[in-house]
Enzyme design. Structure first.
Site, PDB file in Angstrom:
ATOM      1  CB  VAL A 141      -6.478  29.557 -29.623  1.00 32.08           C
ATOM      2  CG1 VAL A 141      -6.789  28.070 -29.526  1.00 32.08           C
ATOM      3  CG2 VAL A 141      -7.650  30.293 -30.249  1.00 32.08           C
TER       4      VAL A 141
ATOM      5  CG  HIS B 179      -2.451  30.693 -37.708  1.00 30.28           C
ATOM      6  ND1 HIS B 179      -1.506  29.736 -37.458  1.00 30.28           N
ATOM      7  CD2 HIS B 179      -1.795  31.883 -37.666  1.00 30.28           C
ATOM      8  CE1 HIS B 179      -0.334  30.306 -37.284  1.00 30.28           C
ATOM      9  NE2 HIS B 179      -0.473  31.602 -37.388  1.00 30.28           N
TER      10      HIS B 179
HETATM   11  P1  AMP Z   1       1.613  34.620 -37.157  1.00 29.60           P
HETATM   12  O1  AMP Z   1       1.453  33.595 -38.241  1.00 29.60           O
HETATM   13  O2  AMP Z   1       2.308  34.140 -35.937  1.00 29.60           O
HETATM   14  O3  AMP Z   1       2.161  35.927 -37.699  1.00 29.60           O
HETATM   15  O4  AMP Z   1       0.142  34.956 -36.667  1.00 29.60           O
HETATM   16  C1  AMP Z   1      -0.855  35.339 -37.574  1.00 29.60           C
HETATM   17  C2  AMP Z   1      -2.067  35.790 -36.798  1.00 29.60           C
HETATM   18  O5  AMP Z   1      -2.534  34.712 -35.997  1.00 29.60           O
HETATM   19  C3  AMP Z   1      -1.772  36.961 -35.851  1.00 29.60           C
HETATM   20  O6  AMP Z   1      -2.874  37.854 -35.866  1.00 29.60           O
HETATM   21  C4  AMP Z   1      -1.636  36.269 -34.523  1.00 29.60           C
HETATM   22  O7  AMP Z   1      -1.942  37.102 -33.435  1.00 29.60           O
HETATM   23  C5  AMP Z   1      -2.657  35.155 -34.664  1.00 29.60           C
HETATM   24  N1  AMP Z   1      -2.360  34.059 -33.730  1.00 29.60           N
HETATM   25  C6  AMP Z   1      -1.220  33.335 -33.643  1.00 29.60           C
HETATM   26  N2  AMP Z   1      -1.297  32.461 -32.617  1.00 29.60           N
HETATM   27  C7  AMP Z   1      -2.509  32.643 -32.041  1.00 29.60           C
HETATM   28  C8  AMP Z   1      -3.182  32.066 -30.923  1.00 29.60           C
HETATM   29  N3  AMP Z   1      -2.627  31.125 -30.176  1.00 29.60           N
HETATM   30  N4  AMP Z   1      -4.412  32.516 -30.609  1.00 29.60           N
HETATM   31  C9  AMP Z   1      -5.000  33.490 -31.350  1.00 29.60           C
HETATM   32  N5  AMP Z   1      -4.423  34.086 -32.415  1.00 29.60           N
HETATM   33  C10 AMP Z   1      -3.196  33.675 -32.754  1.00 29.60           C
END
Ligand code: AMP
Length: 287
Positions: free
Chosen positions: A179, A37
């Site tokens: 990441v 994030h």
């Molecule tokens: P989430 O809180 O899981 O809904 O994710 C929020 C945002 O963070 C989304 O755009 C996800 O794609 C991004 N995100 C979550 N994990 C990762 C990661 N490991 N690498 C890059 N972006 C991430």
């Protein structure tokens, strides 16, 4: 760092920025923040003067009540990380702030386009409709110049690209690279639910993806062979899907001509994990 819970406060924050022509980037999340994030926040800073982060566990995108229940909620931890990352505003609304019509039948919602059809959309019916509904609401509330999403959720990036195009949101979409943890596992809020043994098993996901990447670099082009390689590498894990896709349309490919996106969803115990990797045919073999 400002913390805002009400849509009215958000409007009050937004208006002067609009008048002074400051560019606002929005990073939507469901919290339980990690370096994945935070990398989106750093990415956002490259394209905007002000970075806003939303934290909202969106019930509309969960198709299992248990999954929604078990989703980690770590408000104090999240605020600390957001502040340290240089976020200007965190929006943490209650359910009724986002969905004023949630308790009345027939509330308006948005339906995702055809890029939501296979993969996670097939296993989790309604998931992407929930995603595009909440993202549309956040776009309307923030009116951001830029919005940043992570390629960890590759299909989601493509679904949102289609949303922005088809509903004419005047927003510059940016996608940030996936990441990984130092051992290769894609960072995810759901990783906190893995036992030590499940986490060790889950490492089969990045290992098999990278094995497929190496195979492509060594000349393998057949999607079926690459899928078999990955499935074999996943061993004990229950596989949801392994697909070799066109990087833009998400249509399945028979062979990797130039490049492809390898996408995987698999269960470690009860925790469903997703991961993906770009496959690139070496230049001299591309044609
Ligand atoms: P989430 O809180 O899981 O809904 O994710 C929020 C945002 O963070 C989304 O755009 C996800 O794609 C991004 N995100 C979550 N994990 C990762 C990661 N490991 N690498 C890059 N972006 C991430």
């Amino acid at each position: 760092m400002q913390i805002v819970r009400k849509t009215e406060e958000l409007r009050n924050w937004r208006e002067p920025l609009q008048r002074s022509a400051k560019r606002v980037a929005l990073v939507p999340t469901m919290g339980a923040l990690h370096q994945g994030h935070l990398s989106l926040v750093q990415h956002a800073k490259r394209f905007a003067d002000v970075v806003a982060l939303s934290i909202f566990v969106n019930p509309l995108q969960f198709n299992s009540a248990k999954d929604l229940d078990q989703y980690p909620r770590l408000e104090a931890h999240d605020l600390k990380l957001a502040e340290a990352a240089g976020v200007h505003l965190v929006f943490m609304p209650a359910l009724a702030e986002i969905y004023p019509g949630i308790n009345s039948p027939g509330a308006v919602s948005v339906r995702a386009g055809d890029r939501a059809l296979g993969l996670c959309g097939a296993t989790r019916p309604g998931h992407f409709d929930g995603v595009v509904t909440v993202v549309s609401i956040l776009f309307n509330l923030f009116n951001p110049e830029v919005a940043v999403f992570g390629e960890k959720d590759y299909q989601q990036c493509k679904v949102i690209e289609q949303l922005v195009r088809d509903l004419h949101f005047p927003i510059d979409l940016k996608f940030a690279p996936l990441v990984r943890d130092s051992d290769g596992l894609a960072l995810s809020s759901r990783n906190t639910r893995l036992s030590v043994a499940e986490r060790a098993q889950a490492l089969a996901i990045p290992k098999s993806l990278f094995a497929a990447k190496q195979a492509v670099e060594a000349g393998e082009k057949s999607a079926a062979c690459l899928q078999n390689l990955v499935r074999a590498g996943l061993g004990e894990l229950k596989v949801d899907y392994v697909e070799v896709l066109d990087v833009d349309t998400l249509q399945p490919l028979e062979s990797v001509v130039d490049q492809a996106q390898l996408v995987v969803a698999a269960f470690a115990g009860e925790v469903r994990l997703i991961d993906n990797l770009r496959l690139q045919v070496p230049q001299s073999r591309g044609r």
